[in-house]
Motif scaffolding. Structure first.
Motif, short mmCIF file in Angstrom:
data_model
loop_
_atom_site.label_atom_id
_atom_site.label_comp_id
_atom_site.label_asym_id
_atom_site.label_seq_id
_atom_site.Cartn_x
_atom_site.Cartn_y
_atom_site.Cartn_z
N GLN A 89 2.86 7.54 -13.91
CA GLN A 89 1.99 6.46 -13.42
C GLN A 89 1.67 5.47 -14.53
O GLN A 89 1.71 4.26 -14.32
N LYS B 245 2.87 1.55 -14.57
CA LYS B 245 1.94 0.42 -14.63
C LYS B 245 2.27 -0.50 -15.81
O LYS B 245 2.14 -1.73 -15.70
N LYS C 30 0.91 11.92 -13.84
CA LYS C 30 0.09 10.94 -14.56
C LYS C 30 0.89 10.15 -15.60
O LYS C 30 0.73 8.93 -15.70
N MET D 134 2.30 1.65 -3.48
CA MET D 134 1.31 2.16 -4.44
C MET D 134 0.96 3.62 -4.16
O MET D 134 0.64 4.36 -5.10
N ALA D 135 1.05 4.05 -2.92
CA ALA D 135 0.82 5.47 -2.61
C ALA D 135 1.91 6.32 -3.26
O ALA D 135 1.62 7.42 -3.76
N ARG D 136 3.13 5.81 -3.30
CA ARG D 136 4.22 6.53 -3.98
C ARG D 136 3.94 6.62 -5.48
O ARG D 136 4.20 7.64 -6.10
N VAL D 137 3.41 5.53 -6.04
CA VAL D 137 3.07 5.54 -7.47
C VAL D 137 2.00 6.59 -7.74
O VAL D 137 2.12 7.38 -8.69
N LYS D 138 0.98 6.63 -6.92
CA LYS D 138 -0.13 7.57 -7.13
C LYS D 138 0.30 9.02 -6.95
O LYS D 138 -0.36 9.92 -7.45
N ALA D 139 1.41 9.26 -6.26
CA ALA D 139 1.91 10.62 -6.07
C ALA D 139 2.72 11.11 -7.29
O ALA D 139 3.00 12.29 -7.39
N ARG E 197 0.84 -1.21 0.00
CA ARG E 197 0.00 0.00 0.00
C ARG E 197 0.87 1.26 0.00
O ARG E 197 0.57 2.23 -0.70
#
Length: 111
Positions: free
Chosen positions: A28, A32, A25, A17-22, A14
């Motif tokens: 990201q 992915k 775009k 994935m929070a680092r990815v969402k930060a 988690r």
């Protein structure tokens, strides 16, 4: 595997994935795609944690902080970027190929 290990693994994922969402775009999206590619190609070490993926996020965070486009970080050929990352890693494809070769050699010895 203990329950506590599973819980810690989920917490780690988690946070990852929070680092990815930060990330921006475009980063990201490329992340992915890299993740999917690596899961398909299957470097064996990838299943033992998220070290390689975290390293990619580190690289992406640095690139984003410098204002670079994601393809300036990876290069235009993202698959080649991935292949270069795992070039010295054993993959599931390698293991499968070894298995097929071994079975072929055994079949030849039986003749």
């Amino acid at each position: 595997m203990r329950i506590q290990d599973i819980i810690e693994g989920k917490k780690e994922w988690r946070a990852h994935m929070a680092r990815v969402k930060a990330l921006p775009k475009d980063y990201q999206i490329v992340y992915k795609e890299i993740q999917k590619y690596l899961y398909k190609v299957g470097p064996v070490e990838l299943t033992n944690g998220i070290g390689l993926l975290s390293g990619i996020i580190d690289l992406f965070e640095e690139g984003a902080s410098l204002g670079k486009n994601v393809l300036e970080v990876t290069g235009e050929d993202v698959a080649a970027f991935c292949d270069d990352l795992i070039k010295d890693s054993k993959t599931y494809a390698d293991i499968y190929q070894e298995s097929v070769n071994q079975k072929g050699n055994e079949a030849m010895k039986e003749d």
